[in-house]
Design a protein around this motif. Structure first.
Motif, PDB file in Angstrom:
ATOM      1  N   VAL A   1      -1.741 -13.075   8.062  1.00 57.80           N
ATOM      2  CA  VAL A   1      -1.674 -11.844   8.863  1.00 57.80           C
ATOM      3  C   VAL A   1      -1.819 -10.659   7.917  1.00 57.80           C
ATOM      4  CG1 VAL A   1      -0.364 -10.540  10.557  1.00 57.80           C
ATOM      5  CG2 VAL A   1      -0.113 -13.025  10.457  1.00 57.80           C
ATOM      6  N   ASN A   2      -2.821  -9.809   8.176  1.00 58.02           N
ATOM      7  CA  ASN A   2      -3.078  -8.625   7.359  1.00 58.02           C
ATOM      8  C   ASN A   2      -2.933  -7.369   8.218  1.00 58.02           C
ATOM      9  OD1 ASN A   2      -3.790 -10.167   5.046  1.00 58.02           O
ATOM     10  ND2 ASN A   2      -5.855 -10.453   5.882  1.00 58.02           N
ATOM     11  N   LEU A   3      -2.134  -6.398   7.745  1.00 59.51           N
ATOM     12  CA  LEU A   3      -1.947  -5.118   8.446  1.00 59.51           C
ATOM     13  C   LEU A   3      -2.790  -4.054   7.762  1.00 59.51           C
ATOM     14  CD1 LEU A   3      -0.297  -3.545  10.650  1.00 59.51           C
ATOM     15  CD2 LEU A   3       1.301  -2.955   8.801  1.00 59.51           C
ATOM     16  N   TYR A   4      -3.609  -3.335   8.566  1.00 61.50           N
ATOM     17  CA  TYR A   4      -4.517  -2.309   8.048  1.00 61.50           C
ATOM     18  C   TYR A   4      -4.125  -0.930   8.597  1.00 61.50           C
ATOM     19  CZ  TYR A   4      -7.653  -5.974   6.384  1.00 61.50           C
ATOM     20  OH  TYR A   4      -8.182  -7.044   5.732  1.00 61.50           O
ATOM     21  N   HIS A   5      -4.213   0.056   7.717  1.00 60.27           N
ATOM     22  CA  HIS A   5      -4.045   1.457   8.114  1.00 60.27           C
ATOM     23  C   HIS A   5      -5.273   2.223   7.647  1.00 60.27           C
ATOM     24  CE1 HIS A   5      -2.509   5.693   7.337  1.00 60.27           C
ATOM     25  NE2 HIS A   5      -2.411   5.539   8.654  1.00 60.27           N
ATOM     26  N   ALA A   6      -6.043   2.766   8.622  1.00 66.80           N
ATOM     27  CA  ALA A   6      -7.298   3.464   8.327  1.00 66.80           C
ATOM     28  C   ALA A   6      -8.222   2.571   7.483  1.00 66.80           C
ATOM     29  CB  ALA A   6      -7.039   4.786   7.611  1.00 66.80           C
ATOM     30  N   LYS A   7      -8.358   1.319   7.904  1.00 66.79           N
ATOM     31  CA  LYS A   7      -9.232   0.323   7.297  1.00 66.79           C
ATOM     32  C   LYS A   7      -8.831  -0.049   5.864  1.00 66.79           C
ATOM     33  CE  LYS A   7     -13.242   1.554  10.090  1.00 66.79           C
ATOM     34  NZ  LYS A   7     -14.674   1.944  10.092  1.00 66.79           N
ATOM     35  N   LYS A   8      -7.575   0.202   5.532  1.00 66.35           N
ATOM     36  CA  LYS A   8      -7.060  -0.166   4.215  1.00 66.35           C
ATOM     37  C   LYS A   8      -5.857  -1.076   4.399  1.00 66.35           C
ATOM     38  CE  LYS A   8      -5.241   1.760  -0.101  1.00 66.35           C
ATOM     39  NZ  LYS A   8      -4.846   2.991  -0.818  1.00 66.35           N
ATOM     40  N   ARG A   9      -5.887  -2.223   3.768  1.00 66.14           N
ATOM     41  CA  ARG A   9      -4.791  -3.178   3.928  1.00 66.14           C
ATOM     42  C   ARG A   9      -3.544  -2.674   3.210  1.00 66.14           C
ATOM     43  NH1 ARG A   9      -5.388  -9.340   1.924  1.00 66.14           N
ATOM     44  NH2 ARG A   9      -5.012  -8.332  -0.088  1.00 66.14           N
TER      45      ARG A   9
ATOM     46  N   CYS B   1       2.743   5.594   9.824  1.00 61.46           N
ATOM     47  CA  CYS B   1       2.428   6.801  10.587  1.00 61.46           C
ATOM     48  C   CYS B   1       2.986   6.651  12.002  1.00 61.46           C
ATOM     49  CB  CYS B   1       0.917   7.029  10.632  1.00 61.46           C
ATOM     50  SG  CYS B   1       0.002   5.657  11.363  1.00 61.46           S
ATOM     51  N   GLU B   2       3.004   7.761  12.729  1.00 62.50           N
ATOM     52  CA  GLU B   2       3.465   7.723  14.109  1.00 62.50           C
ATOM     53  C   GLU B   2       2.326   7.253  15.016  1.00 62.50           C
ATOM     54  OE1 GLU B   2       5.045  11.442  15.294  1.00 62.50           O
ATOM     55  OE2 GLU B   2       6.678  11.425  13.819  1.00 62.50           O
ATOM     56  N   GLY B   3       2.625   6.293  15.880  1.00 58.19           N
ATOM     57  CA  GLY B   3       1.607   5.748  16.770  1.00 58.19           C
ATOM     58  C   GLY B   3       0.817   4.634  16.102  1.00 58.19           C
ATOM     59  N   LEU B   4      -0.016   3.995  16.933  1.00 57.47           N
ATOM     60  CA  LEU B   4      -0.788   2.841  16.481  1.00 57.47           C
ATOM     61  C   LEU B   4      -2.294   3.083  16.531  1.00 57.47           C
ATOM     62  CD1 LEU B   4       1.199   0.008  18.331  1.00 57.47           C
ATOM     63  CD2 LEU B   4       1.445   0.735  15.940  1.00 57.47           C
ATOM     64  N   ASP B   5      -2.687   4.380  16.498  1.00 57.91           N
ATOM     65  CA  ASP B   5      -4.115   4.682  16.631  1.00 57.91           C
ATOM     66  C   ASP B   5      -4.926   4.190  15.435  1.00 57.91           C
ATOM     67  OD1 ASP B   5      -3.578   5.850  19.052  1.00 57.91           O
ATOM     68  OD2 ASP B   5      -3.334   7.874  18.220  1.00 57.91           O
ATOM     69  N   ASP B   6      -4.382   4.386  14.231  1.00 53.40           N
ATOM     70  CA  ASP B   6      -5.110   3.994  13.013  1.00 53.40           C
ATOM     71  C   ASP B   6      -4.652   2.645  12.471  1.00 53.40           C
ATOM     72  OD1 ASP B   6      -6.487   6.381  13.110  1.00 53.40           O
ATOM     73  OD2 ASP B   6      -4.998   7.438  11.886  1.00 53.40           O
ATOM     74  N   ILE B   7      -3.904   1.896  13.273  1.00 52.65           N
ATOM     75  CA  ILE B   7      -3.366   0.606  12.827  1.00 52.65           C
ATOM     76  C   ILE B   7      -4.158  -0.526  13.472  1.00 52.65           C
ATOM     77  CG2 ILE B   7      -1.329  -0.878  12.738  1.00 52.65           C
ATOM     78  CD1 ILE B   7      -1.103   1.586  11.014  1.00 52.65           C
ATOM     79  N   SER B   8      -4.407  -1.566  12.704  1.00 50.42           N
ATOM     80  CA  SER B   8      -5.045  -2.787  13.223  1.00 50.42           C
ATOM     81  C   SER B   8      -4.467  -3.984  12.473  1.00 50.42           C
ATOM     82  CB  SER B   8      -6.568  -2.741  13.068  1.00 50.42           C
ATOM     83  OG  SER B   8      -6.917  -2.657  11.705  1.00 50.42           O
ATOM     84  N   ILE B   9      -4.513  -5.136  13.127  1.00 53.45           N
ATOM     85  CA  ILE B   9      -3.985  -6.376  12.548  1.00 53.45           C
ATOM     86  C   ILE B   9      -5.086  -7.429  12.568  1.00 53.45           C
ATOM     87  CG2 ILE B   9      -2.255  -8.199  12.706  1.00 53.45           C
ATOM     88  CD1 ILE B   9      -0.379  -6.320  14.006  1.00 53.45           C
ATOM     89  N   GLU B  10      -5.222  -8.112  11.456  1.00 56.18           N
ATOM     90  CA  GLU B  10      -6.202  -9.188  11.337  1.00 56.18           C
ATOM     91  C   GLU B  10      -5.469 -10.522  11.153  1.00 56.18           C
ATOM     92  OE1 GLU B  10     -10.159  -9.982   8.665  1.00 56.18           O
ATOM     93  OE2 GLU B  10      -8.288  -9.586   7.593  1.00 56.18           O
ATOM     94  N   PHE B  11      -5.883 -11.526  11.938  1.00 60.15           N
ATOM     95  CA  PHE B  11      -5.336 -12.877  11.841  1.00 60.15           C
ATOM     96  C   PHE B  11      -6.439 -13.808  11.347  1.00 60.15           C
ATOM     97  CE2 PHE B  11      -2.963 -10.663  15.108  1.00 60.15           C
ATOM     98  CZ  PHE B  11      -1.640 -10.988  14.838  1.00 60.15           C
ATOM     99  N   LEU B  12      -6.166 -14.475  10.251  1.00 56.66           N
ATOM    100  CA  LEU B  12      -7.101 -15.451   9.688  1.00 56.66           C
ATOM    101  C   LEU B  12      -6.466 -16.837   9.774  1.00 56.66           C
ATOM    102  CD1 LEU B  12      -8.398 -13.646   6.471  1.00 56.66           C
ATOM    103  CD2 LEU B  12      -9.640 -14.011   8.596  1.00 56.66           C
ATOM    104  N   VAL B  13      -7.129 -17.748  10.477  1.00 50.31           N
ATOM    105  CA  VAL B  13      -6.682 -19.135  10.544  1.00 50.31           C
ATOM    106  C   VAL B  13      -7.476 -19.910   9.506  1.00 50.31           C
ATOM    107  CG1 VAL B  13      -6.372 -21.154  12.003  1.00 50.31           C
ATOM    108  CG2 VAL B  13      -6.186 -18.866  12.992  1.00 50.31           C
ATOM    109  N   LEU B  14      -6.769 -20.504   8.551  1.00 50.84           N
ATOM    110  CA  LEU B  14      -7.406 -21.195   7.440  1.00 50.84           C
ATOM    111  C   LEU B  14      -6.984 -22.659   7.396  1.00 50.84           C
ATOM    112  CD1 LEU B  14      -6.302 -18.142   6.169  1.00 50.84           C
ATOM    113  CD2 LEU B  14      -8.078 -18.804   4.567  1.00 50.84           C
ATOM    114  N   ASP B  15      -7.839 -23.459   6.796  1.00 48.80           N
ATOM    115  CA  ASP B  15      -7.556 -24.876   6.571  1.00 48.80           C
ATOM    116  C   ASP B  15      -7.107 -25.030   5.120  1.00 48.80           C
ATOM    117  OD1 ASP B  15      -7.362 -27.593   6.617  1.00 48.80           O
ATOM    118  OD2 ASP B  15      -9.524 -27.968   6.568  1.00 48.80           O
ATOM    119  N   SER B  16      -5.869 -25.419   4.921  1.00 47.58           N
ATOM    120  CA  SER B  16      -5.328 -25.554   3.571  1.00 47.58           C
ATOM    121  C   SER B  16      -5.969 -26.754   2.876  1.00 47.58           C
ATOM    122  CB  SER B  16      -3.808 -25.738   3.625  1.00 47.58           C
ATOM    123  OG  SER B  16      -3.277 -25.934   2.336  1.00 47.58           O
ATOM    124  N   ASP B  17      -6.469 -26.507   1.681  1.00 50.02           N
ATOM    125  CA  ASP B  17      -7.120 -27.559   0.906  1.00 50.02           C
ATOM    126  C   ASP B  17      -6.663 -27.424  -0.536  1.00 50.02           C
ATOM    127  OD1 ASP B  17      -8.627 -29.593   0.016  1.00 50.02           O
ATOM    128  OD2 ASP B  17     -10.543 -28.836   0.760  1.00 50.02           O
TER     129      ASP B  17
END
Length: 425
Positions: free
Chosen positions: A329-337, A364-380
């Protein structure tokens, strides 16, 4: 008074006598030194000049220590005649007496013998040969077929199998691979290594070292697996993955080899085997699977609570059909992790249950510039993990990701869960 005067005269004559003797001694020593130097120079001039080392020519080494006398080379005419008669026509012969002062051999131009076949060739025969020559169209077809054959062939893997009954251990020796394709277009080589997995449980995963810039790597590495009963050997399958290391991106997959051990008898001793390397069989499903996510936005504390609940219908990214998924799970603010978390790995399942909660502080206040990325990976273990699917939630996200984000903004302090389709990684 007379005796005292005579003694003084005697003492006055002593220094002159000492000086004369010292002068004679100096002249004698100088002449002796000069005579010795002349003798040394004359002895050096009488000696033969030192032999210069002759370079190695086609594997024949010539050393100065062996050139003191002609007897060592067989100066007798009879022995030379015998050696010449015994030597074949194509053998290499060095005549050391023909060399120059620098120790080099004179250059000789080979005589070209005219064969009767060349003399008898007439323009008619040349014309007949031109008629029988291959046309450019046939040459193109031949080259295209050969290139297709080269592309289809990915090389051969050589290995051996053995079972140690005393230690109850299964031994695999990866010997070498031959005829691998070039994965680097610039250097026209590869940096191959091999990953081996024992299926279907995937508990045992090993890999060889990387061999740089070779298409015929010789690994000769032995891997011993303890605790495997001989009765279970028949139920196992060996999976060899041949890859080329890439420092700047993902490693290139050259091919794979699958060896079912059913019907292979290891009771008689070591068994040598070789198999052709085939293309990787990637079994793609209709989708990348689904992920169940729960979100809750706390406006008072300005935090975002993310719960990764479940994943279902994950594709079979491995040959065994079983993945070891986990979620990053990666949290981004203004396209910056700004923050990252990850779940635990769930072994051998396409339908994983995680139930893991993460709390992120929003800068920051609000979630306008916030996004969350979910990566499902296969552990090897031992190589880079493969991305199974990707999901992005945010105000600019499309589909269910955008709808879910809009709901948590409209209803803060409420936990809202939804299923989302995963996209290609």
């Amino acid at each position: 008074m007379a005796p005292i005067a005579a003694s003084r005269q005697q003492f006055d004559e002593i220094p002159t006598v000492v000086g004369i003797f010292s002068a004679f001694g100096l002249v004698f020593s100088v002449s002796l030194f000069a005579w010795i130097c002349c003798q040394r120079k004359s002895s050096k001039s009488n000696k033969t000049p030192p032999y210069k080392f002759v370079h190695v020519l086609k594997g024949v080494d010539i050393y100065p220590e062996n050139l003191n006398s002609k007897k060592k080379f067989g100066a007798d005419d009879k022995s030379e005649a015998k050696n010449k008669s015994a030597m074949p026509k194509n053998s290499l012969h060095l005549d050391l007496e023909k060399r120059d002062l620098n120790g080099n051999f004179p250059k000789t131009t080979p005589k070209i013998q005219s064969s009767p076949d060349l003399e008898n060739l007439s323009p008619k025969r040349f014309a007949e040969r031109k008629k029988d020559s291959v046309s450019p169209d046939s040459l193109k077809s031949i080259t295209s077929l050969s290139s297709e054959d080269k592309q289809d062939k990915l090389g051969t893997l050589f290995f051996s199998l053995e079972y140690n009954f005393e230690k109850k251990a299964f031994v695999v020796n990866i010997k070498e691979a031959r005829g691998l394709p070039a994965m680097d277009e610039q250097s026209m080589t590869s940096d191959p290594y091999i990953k081996m997995t024992i299926l279907p449980e995937k508990k045992h995963k090993v890999k060889t070292r990387v061999l740089r810039k070779t298409l015929d790597p010789a690994f000769d590495e032995t891997f011993t697996f303890y605790g495997i009963p001989y009765s279970q050997i028949q139920d196992l399958t060996l999976h060899f993955m041949i890859l080329s290391f890439d420092r700047f991106s993902r490693d290139d997959v050259i091919g794979e080899v699958l060896i079912p051990l059913a019907g292979i008898e290891l009771s008689e001793g070591r068994l040598l085997m070789d198999r052709e390397i085939t293309k990787r069989n990637v079994r793609k499903s209709s989708g990348r699977g689904e992920l169940l996510i729960s979100l809750c936005y706390q406006s008072t504390t300005n935090t975002l609570t993310v719960v990764v609940l479940k994943a279902r219908h994950l594709p079979k990214s491995d040959v065994s059909g079983l993945s070891d998924p986990y979620v990053k799970v990666n949290l981004y603010h203004a396209k910056k992790r700004i923050s990252k978390k990850k779940t635990h790995v769930k072994k051998c399942t396409p339908n994983a249950v995680f139930n893991e909660l993460f709390v992120f502080d929003i800068p920051c206040e609000g979630l306008d510039d916030i996004s969350i990325e979910f990566l499902v990976l296969d552990s090897d273990r031992g190589s880079r993990n493969e991305v199974i699917g990707r999901l992005t939630l945010g105000s600019s996200a499309e589909g269910t990701g955008g709808e879910h984000w809009k709901e948590i903004c409209e209803y803060p302090r409420r936990q809202i869960a939804k299923w989302h389709m995963l996209c290609d990684g």
